[in-house]
Design an enzyme around this catalytic site. Structure first.
Site, PDB file in Angstrom:
ATOM      1  N   GLU A 212       0.793  -1.224   0.000  1.00 49.39           N
ATOM      2  CA  GLU A 212       0.000   0.000   0.000  1.00 49.39           C
ATOM      3  C   GLU A 212       0.831   1.282   0.000  1.00 49.39           C
ATOM      4  O   GLU A 212       0.411   2.292  -0.559  1.00 49.39           O
ATOM      5  CB  GLU A 212      -0.928   0.019   1.231  1.00 49.39           C
ATOM      6  CG  GLU A 212      -2.067  -0.974   1.173  1.00 49.39           C
ATOM      7  CD  GLU A 212      -3.162  -0.529   0.229  1.00 49.39           C
ATOM      8  OE1 GLU A 212      -3.104   0.601  -0.287  1.00 49.39           O
ATOM      9  OE2 GLU A 212      -4.072  -1.335  -0.024  1.00 49.39           O
TER      10      GLU A 212
ATOM     11  N   SER B 179     -26.496 -35.769  48.738  1.00 43.22           N
ATOM     12  CA  SER B 179     -25.491 -36.342  49.648  1.00 43.22           C
ATOM     13  C   SER B 179     -24.110 -35.723  49.512  1.00 43.22           C
ATOM     14  O   SER B 179     -23.146 -36.241  50.080  1.00 43.22           O
ATOM     15  CB  SER B 179     -25.377 -37.850  49.379  1.00 43.22           C
ATOM     16  OG  SER B 179     -26.591 -38.510  49.682  1.00 43.22           O
TER      17      SER B 179
END
Length: 690
Positions: free
Chosen positions: A84, A344
């Protein structure tokens, strides 16, 4: 003639305006500053390492994440600049050479071959989007680019560009792109992936891989060819990049730990980045386990799971439901925080207190027969009774009557007091005192509460408050002494895995609440605790639901798929032994509660009471330990001789008919002293030796 005049005129005008702008830039900046406020970004919920768990789109509906260059693959950044803006590091916003090249290419080819925009000019276009392409818009970008270069460093410009660049649809910024197209962070990208992402911002909609894969592939080819021409890549590297597959679909952004993330977002609505102690890897593993298990169990059953580090209290994974969006399972309800009957699962703490008090050893015989406790008549889960069994067998088989016998011996209030010390308050009906039904789940707790209690079993008796925010201070407290904790963990480690599960070095306990409404399994190794709940969020009964058959397989699968290494259970502390029954003191060979014995013999004699040292006393003795330590006098009232004294679960020499004796501490620290009288009644105090 006209064909070449326009671009040449534009170039000359551009140079003229650029020169004028540079001359009067100070005045221009004051009158016309660029809009450089940081862009709004998506709110993030991240894990302990910064990996994304959940995100919210920006108010305008975009996925946009803040980016720093350190979080981006340097190969991508190198390719971006080479493609770019080759002179990005040297120009001041405008690359006149690139503009001249673009103009000459336009003259030669009659069309735009390459643009002359720098990355800074592209950033100017992103912060002030133009309606249409025009010479005036280009000039404005150039002026803005110069202004931006005066205000931001090159790294800041790159970071701002990588936050705003379009990548198709509502994806903005490199991080949103890598997550949506590749399902990964931008830290490490393949060459083909990096090349595709370099090409997308020029024409993000035309090159969207999910809609136009051919155009995306061709654009990627051009980038790779340019990289070879510029010397960034060699031919072999470019060929490897071409072999990377082009993504065919856009991936959904992560939606993990939904309930935890929702709560964090509600509690801190103004924060843009929220970090949890959760590990994304563990969270993903447990969510898969919960989802698969719920699919097997049925359409209305849900699964909740919490895994915590027993030493730090950090929650490394929490699954509030099998599927957040499943209406049939009420998936939006966080079942890790709902109060339910724990079945339990509290029995290990009852046995732990009995060990701590010196009432029992693993091979002590205890009765499992129909018994009435002041009108309360517990029954076993299968309605059968085993007769005489060892304490070890009673816990491993989760027999109800033996657990109630032990709880009755020292009282439910002592158990709930230990829970409060560990930061857990058991829920009881308003105005009701703790009763023996606690042993079988007659109390309300959450899954998080259970996991917090079990951190004590995994951590030598020290329970740590659990949480999922890194900054919170975590309290810890002793729930059992180290020797009693080891005895309980040793027994739980001997429980066989559920059918089809591989053997793992974990200790675990299951539970089923009254009416088959909740199934539980909580297990631990030497570092982590995992709790599992299975049931219907609406509390409806599920015939056949049980902790062992329904929740335990999920527990073992959760440990296996958590990705965490197995940590060995803690070693036995000094004085903690497995003792054969024949080697036990007479008073520990068979458990009989003092109340039972007195009722049988018709004796109404007061129970023993240790009057010195008192509970919680700090006793200062000589610094020497063992045989050279100063002896401590022990005194008691009540009870029936002869008496058996125990220090930290270990019997002192011989039986005594006197109500005083002496004990030489092994060293400084907490110690538990227990006395057992002829009827098996006990009394204990915990002191600190200095």
């Amino acid at each position: 003639m006209i064909r070449w005049k326009r671009p040449v005129l534009a170039l000359a005008l551009t140079a003229l305006v650029g020169t004028a702008a540079l001359g009067g830039l100070g005045a221009l900046d004051r009158a016309y500053p660029p809009p450089l406020d940081p862009p709004a970004t998506s709110v993030e919920v991240v894990d302990r390492d910064g990996a994304l768990l959940r995100a919210l789109a920006t108010p305008e509906g975009a996925w946009r994440f803040k980016v720093s260059l350190g979080d981006v693959d340097p190969h991508f950044t190198q390719m971006l600049i080479a493609y770019e803006d080759r002179r990005f590091q040297s120009h001041r916003g405008i690359d006149l050479l690139a503009l001249g090249r673009a103009a000459m290419q336009f003259v030669t080819n009659g069309r735009i071959v390459s643009g002359g925009s720098t990355i800074t000019m592209q950033l100017a276009r992103l912060i002030e989007p133009r309606e249409q392409r025009s010479l005036g818009a280009k000039l404005r970008q150039m002026v803005r680019a110069v202004q931006i270069e005066r205000r931001l460093s090159k790294d800041e410009i790159l970071e701002r560009y990588l936050t705003l660049a379009p990548y198709g649809g509502n994806l903005e910024g490199i991080r949103a792109a890598t997550l949506a197209w590749f399902g990964k962070e931008p830290k490490r990208l393949g060459l083909g992936q990096a090349a595709l992402l370099v090409s997308l911002p020029q024409l993000p909609e035309r090159r969207r891989p999910d809609r136009n894969p051919q155009a995306a592939g061709l654009a990627r080819e051009r980038v790779l060819d340019r990289m070879v021409d510029s010397g960034v890549l060699d031919t072999r590297e470019a060929e490897r990049g071409r072999n990377d597959p082009v993504p065919q679909a856009r991936l959904a952004l992560p939606f993990l730990a939904a309930h935890a993330a929702e709560l964090a977002l509600r509690e801190a609505p103004d924060e843009t980045r929220l970090q949890l102690t959760i590990s994304r890897q563990v969270q993903e593993g447990l969510e898969r386990v919960a989802r698969d298990a719920a699919a097997r169990l049925g359409p209305r059953l849900s699964v909740a799971m919490v895994m915590a580090d027993a030493r730090t209290g950090d929650i490394v994974a929490e699954v509030g439901s099998a599927d957040f969006f499943d209406e049939r399972r009420f998936g939006w309800i966080d079942m890790t925080r709902v109060v339910r009957s724990p079945g339990s699962t509290l029995k290990p703490f009852i046995y732990g207190l009995a060990f701590e008090e010196g009432m029992v050893a693993q091979e002590t015989i205890i009765e499992d027969r129909p018994t009435t406790f002041g009108g309360y008549r517990p029954k076993n889960f299968d309605l059968a009774y085993q007769g005489d069994v060892s304490v070890r067998t009673a816990l491993q088989m989760s027999l109800n009557v033996p657990a109630v016998r032990l709880l009755d011996a020292f009282g439910p209030a002592r158990l709930t007091t230990r829970f409060r010390h560990a930061g857990v308050s058991a829920r009881l009906p308003r105005g009701e005192a703790p009763g023996l039904a606690i042993a079988l789940g007659g109390v309300g707790l959450t899954l998080r509460d259970l996991v917090q209690l079990y951190t004590g079993l995994a951590n030598r008796g020290v329970a740590t408050a659990i949480g999922n925010t890194p900054e919170e201070t975590r309290s810890s407290a002793s729930i059992l002494d180290a020797r009693a904790t080891w005895q309980v963990a040793d027994m739980l480690a001997g429980i066989a895995p559920p059918d089809g599960a591989a053997q793992r070095s974990i200790a675990y306990k299951t539970g089923t609440s009254y009416g088959y409404r909740d199934a539980w399994s909580v297990g631990f190794d030497g570092r982590h605790v995992l709790g599992v709940w299975v049931g219907r969020p609406d509390g409806a009964a599920v015939p056949g639901l049980s902790g062992y058959a329904s929740a335990a397989p999920i527990l073992f699968d959760g440990f296996a798929k958590s990705g965490l290494p197995v940590t060995a259970l803690p070693r036995a502390p000094a004085g903690a032994l497995r003792t054969a029954r024949v080697d036990l003191p007479v008073t520990q060979r068979r458990f009989r509660s003092g109340r039972e014995t007195l009722e049988q013999k018709g004796i109404a004699e007061p129970a023993p009471l240790i009057v010195f040292p008192p509970e919680g006393a700090r006793v200062e003795l000589a610094s020497a330990a063992g045989a050279d330590a100063m002896p401590l006098a022990l005194k008691l009232q009540g009870g029936r001789a002869p008496f058996r004294w125990l220090a930290n679960g270990r019997p002192l020499d011989g039986l005594s008919r006197r109500r005083t004796t002496q004990w030489r501490p092994d060293g400084a620290g907490f110690s538990t002293l227990t006395v057992i009288d002829a009827f098996g009644r006990t009394a204990s105090v915990k002191i600190f030796v200095e």
